[in-house]
Every structure is written in structure tokens, then in C-alpha cells.
Design a protein around this motif. Structure first.
Motif, PDB file in Angstrom:
ATOM      1  N   LEU A  63       0.822  -1.207   0.000  1.00 61.05           N
ATOM      2  CA  LEU A  63       0.000   0.000   0.000  1.00 61.05           C
ATOM      3  C   LEU A  63       0.856   1.258   0.000  1.00 61.05           C
ATOM      4  N   GLU A  64       0.345   2.284  -0.668  1.00 58.49           N
ATOM      5  CA  GLU A  64       1.041   3.564  -0.696  1.00 58.49           C
ATOM      6  C   GLU A  64       0.842   4.295   0.632  1.00 58.49           C
ATOM      7  N   ILE A  65       1.927   4.836   1.167  1.00 62.53           N
ATOM      8  CA  ILE A  65       1.845   5.619   2.399  1.00 62.53           C
ATOM      9  C   ILE A  65       1.283   6.992   2.061  1.00 62.53           C
ATOM     10  N   TYR A  66       0.121   7.305   2.603  1.00 60.68           N
ATOM     11  CA  TYR A  66      -0.552   8.574   2.320  1.00 60.68           C
ATOM     12  C   TYR A  66      -0.296   9.601   3.424  1.00 60.68           C
ATOM     13  N   LYS A  67      -0.396   9.157   4.670  1.00 57.53           N
ATOM     14  CA  LYS A  67      -0.112  10.005   5.822  1.00 57.53           C
ATOM     15  C   LYS A  67       0.720   9.184   6.805  1.00 57.53           C
ATOM     16  N   ALA A  68       1.762   9.805   7.362  1.00 55.27           N
ATOM     17  CA  ALA A  68       2.635   9.071   8.280  1.00 55.27           C
ATOM     18  C   ALA A  68       2.779   9.831   9.592  1.00 55.27           C
ATOM     19  N   GLY A  69       2.774   9.084  10.682  1.00 56.41           N
ATOM     20  CA  GLY A  69       2.917   9.682  12.000  1.00 56.41           C
ATOM     21  C   GLY A  69       2.663   8.629  13.061  1.00 56.41           C
ATOM     22  N   LYS A  70       2.096   9.058  14.190  1.00 54.68           N
ATOM     23  CA  LYS A  70       1.735   8.101  15.236  1.00 54.68           C
ATOM     24  C   LYS A  70       0.662   7.144  14.714  1.00 54.68           C
ATOM     25  N   VAL A  71      -0.166   7.668  13.814  1.00 51.48           N
ATOM     26  CA  VAL A  71      -1.133   6.855  13.077  1.00 51.48           C
ATOM     27  C   VAL A  71      -0.832   7.013  11.592  1.00 51.48           C
ATOM     28  N   ASN A  72      -0.780   5.899  10.883  1.00 53.36           N
ATOM     29  CA  ASN A  72      -0.479   5.922   9.447  1.00 53.36           C
ATOM     30  C   ASN A  72      -1.736   5.645   8.627  1.00 53.36           C
ATOM     31  N   LEU A  73      -1.841   6.348   7.511  1.00 55.09           N
ATOM     32  CA  LEU A  73      -2.958   6.148   6.590  1.00 55.09           C
ATOM     33  C   LEU A  73      -2.384   5.714   5.253  1.00 55.09           C
ATOM     34  N   THR A  80     -10.921   4.252  -8.236  1.00 50.09           N
ATOM     35  CA  THR A  80     -11.461   4.347  -6.887  1.00 50.09           C
ATOM     36  C   THR A  80     -10.316   4.199  -5.883  1.00 50.09           C
ATOM     37  N   THR A  81     -10.433   4.909  -4.771  1.00 52.29           N
ATOM     38  CA  THR A  81      -9.394   4.890  -3.746  1.00 52.29           C
ATOM     39  C   THR A  81      -9.927   4.237  -2.479  1.00 52.29           C
ATOM     40  N   SER A  82      -9.202   3.251  -1.998  1.00 49.11           N
ATOM     41  CA  SER A  82      -9.529   2.597  -0.734  1.00 49.11           C
ATOM     42  C   SER A  82      -8.501   3.036   0.308  1.00 49.11           C
ATOM     43  N   TYR A  83      -8.962   3.222   1.539  1.00 49.08           N
ATOM     44  CA  TYR A  83      -8.092   3.706   2.614  1.00 49.08           C
ATOM     45  C   TYR A  83      -7.905   2.622   3.671  1.00 49.08           C
ATOM     46  N   TYR A  84      -6.703   2.613   4.251  1.00 51.27           N
ATOM     47  CA  TYR A  84      -6.367   1.654   5.304  1.00 51.27           C
ATOM     48  C   TYR A  84      -5.632   2.405   6.410  1.00 51.27           C
ATOM     49  N   ILE A  85      -5.838   1.981   7.637  1.00 53.40           N
ATOM     50  CA  ILE A  85      -5.256   2.681   8.777  1.00 53.40           C
ATOM     51  C   ILE A  85      -4.529   1.709   9.695  1.00 53.40           C
ATOM     52  N   SER A  86      -3.447   2.193  10.291  1.00 55.43           N
ATOM     53  CA  SER A  86      -2.732   1.383  11.281  1.00 55.43           C
ATOM     54  C   SER A  86      -1.963   2.307  12.212  1.00 55.43           C
ATOM     55  N   LYS A  87      -1.585   1.776  13.360  1.00 56.65           N
ATOM     56  CA  LYS A  87      -0.741   2.530  14.269  1.00 56.65           C
ATOM     57  C   LYS A  87       0.711   2.377  13.845  1.00 56.65           C
ATOM     58  N   LYS A  88       1.524   3.350  14.199  1.00 60.91           N
ATOM     59  CA  LYS A  88       2.935   3.327  13.845  1.00 60.91           C
ATOM     60  C   LYS A  88       3.596   2.038  14.337  1.00 60.91           C
ATOM     61  N   ASP A  89       4.418   1.450  13.472  1.00 63.84           N
ATOM     62  CA  ASP A  89       5.168   0.223  13.790  1.00 63.84           C
ATOM     63  C   ASP A  89       4.267  -0.995  13.981  1.00 63.84           C
ATOM     64  N   ASN A  90       3.025  -0.909  13.529  1.00 64.63           N
ATOM     65  CA  ASN A  90       2.119  -2.057  13.577  1.00 64.63           C
ATOM     66  C   ASN A  90       1.850  -2.517  12.150  1.00 64.63           C
ATOM     67  N   ASP A  91       2.080  -3.784  11.868  1.00 69.23           N
ATOM     68  CA  ASP A  91       1.930  -4.290  10.503  1.00 69.23           C
ATOM     69  C   ASP A  91       0.491  -4.612  10.136  1.00 69.23           C
ATOM     70  N   THR A  92      -0.411  -4.594  11.124  1.00 63.76           N
ATOM     71  CA  THR A  92      -1.813  -4.901  10.856  1.00 63.76           C
ATOM     72  C   THR A  92      -2.569  -3.634  10.451  1.00 63.76           C
ATOM     73  N   ILE A  93      -3.374  -3.741   9.403  1.00 64.28           N
ATOM     74  CA  ILE A  93      -4.168  -2.610   8.932  1.00 64.28           C
ATOM     75  C   ILE A  93      -5.658  -2.904   9.081  1.00 64.28           C
ATOM     76  N   ILE A  94      -6.443  -1.838   9.110  1.00 58.58           N
ATOM     77  CA  ILE A  94      -7.902  -1.959   9.084  1.00 58.58           C
ATOM     78  C   ILE A  94      -8.398  -1.256   7.832  1.00 58.58           C
ATOM     79  N   ASP A  95      -9.258  -1.927   7.105  1.00 58.57           N
ATOM     80  CA  ASP A  95      -9.803  -1.393   5.866  1.00 58.57           C
ATOM     81  C   ASP A  95     -10.869  -0.334   6.185  1.00 58.57           C
ATOM     82  N   LEU A  96     -10.625   0.891   5.723  1.00 56.28           N
ATOM     83  CA  LEU A  96     -11.592   1.968   5.925  1.00 56.28           C
ATOM     84  C   LEU A  96     -12.508   2.152   4.728  1.00 56.28           C
TER      85      LEU A  96
END
Length: 210
Positions: A96-106, A129-145
Motif C-alpha cells: 500500500l502507498e503511504i498517504y499520511k505518516a505519523g503516530k497513526v499511518n494512513l 477508486t481509492t480505498s483507505y487503510y489505517i494502522s498505528k505506527k510500527d504495527n503491521d496490521t491494517i484496518i480497511d476503511l
């Protein structure tokens, strides 16, 4: 026949050009390599040390496991990371492409769909179409938004408390459903990474001084 040849030549030129982008591949063992390559449709990374070198293939499951790949275009860079999600009890990896990076990544994934020319009156249409995914920093698991609907009950009641529970100001703004746009998930993550983070640092500094 001449037109077909021209089209094939253009396609070939674009393909060759695309495959020659400069890239940097970072591995899970903290090493990295630089060269040329591209991301294939199946999510694997085609790599060449030099433009005419023998190609190599890397991914999250090769002997050298990829953590991140950055494509260096002329005016900007795009970075991608392998993340995973669980579906039907099975682990699925996505690049996935990194869209936003920080304590929470999008993260985002763009999908292009071509419609049938016959079904649309002789004109083929292309939709992205664009799908978004979210995860916490340094966590490899994502949640589909999905489409990133910040007004949905799923986002407000399940996802927001999971990722932003230490910033009540942001939670309140999400629940009002009028501070952010419906599909302004990028603005939500920016607010958390920038404003909530800075507020937390101020509180920590005040506590230390006391």
C-alpha cells in the motif's frame, strides 16, 4: 495496420519507461538497495541494479523480506509498505502507498476499472477508486476503511476510539460530523498526528516541570 503499430509502439515505450524508475528497497533486516524497477500488478517488486542488469524479484515473502519500497520520480517520491489484514481467518498481505505518516499511518490503494465500450454506447470509460487503510505506527496490521467515510457509525464508534482515544478533542469533532468532510479521513489523521501530538507534548512538559 499503421495505426496498430503506432499504438503498440506507444504502449511499449510507456512500459519500458515505467520500468526504469529509480527505486530504493528497504528490507526487514534494516538493509537497503538502490537501483531501478517497478511494482508489478501482483504486488511484487521488479528490481535491477542498473538499467540493463538482470532483473530480480522481491516481496514480503522472498528470502530478503521487503518492508518498504520508494519510487523516485523526477519531482516527487512515493513510498509503499507491505501490511496485512485478516479475512476469513487468513492473513492477507497488501502493498500500500503511504498517504499520511505519523503516530497513526494512513495508506491508500487506487484501483482502476475500465467499462465495456458497448455497454456505454461505444465509449469506454475508466474509473479510479481509492480505498483507505489505517494502522498505528510500527504495527503491521491494517484496518480497511473502504472509502474513508468519517460519518459512518463503524468509523465513529469502532475505529476512531481504537486509534484516537487519547485525544478527546478529536473524538468530539468526529462525533459532531460537521468539523471534517464526510470523506476527509486524511484531515482526521493529520489532525491527530499534528495537533493532538503537539498537545500531548505540552501536557508532558507541564507535568515534568511540576
Amino acid at each position: 495496420m499503421k495505426n496498430i503499430f503506432i499504438v503498440l509502439f506507444i504502449v511499449f515505450t510507456i512500459t519500458v519507461s515505467y520500468s526504469q524508475d529509480k527505486i530504493t528497497i528497504q528490507f526487514t533486516d534494516s538493509t537497503e538497495i538502490k537501483g531501478y524497477g517497478r511494482i508489478k500488478l501482483n504486488g511484487n517488486i521488479l528490481y535491477r541494479k542498473e538499467k540493463k542488469s538482470e532483473k530480480e524479484i522481491y516481496s514480503y515473502k522472498t528470502e530478503k523480506k521487503v518492508k518498504k519500497v520508494t519510487i523516485h520520480y523526477d519531482d516527487y517520491d512515493k513510498s509503499y509498505e507491505y501490511k496485512f489484514t485478516y479475512f476469513d481467518g487468513m492473513k492477507h498481505h497488501k502493498l500500500l502507498e503511504i498517504y499520511k505518516a505519523g503516530k497513526v499511518n494512513l495508506y491508500i490503494k487506487n484501483t482502476t476499472t475500465n467499462t465495456n465500450a458497448i455497454a456505454t454506447g461505444g465509449f469506454g470509460m475508466t474509473y479510479t477508486t481509492t480505498s483507505y487503510y489505517i494502522s498505528k505506527k510500527d504495527n503491521d496490521t491494517i484496518i480497511d476503511l473502504r472509502q474513508g467515510n468519517t460519518y459512518s457509525n463503524r468509523f465513529r464508534k469502532k475505529i476512531a476510539p481504537k486509534f484516537f482515544n487519547d485525544c478527546t478533542d478529536l473524538i468530539d469533532k468526529i462525533n459532531t460530523r460537521d468539523f471534517f468532510n464526510r470523506y476527509g479521513i486524511g484531515s482526521v489523521v493529520d489532525y491527530y498526528n499534528e495537533k493532538c501530538e503537539s498537545k500531548q507534548k505540552v501536557k508532558t512538559r507541564e507535568t515534568t516541570e511540576d
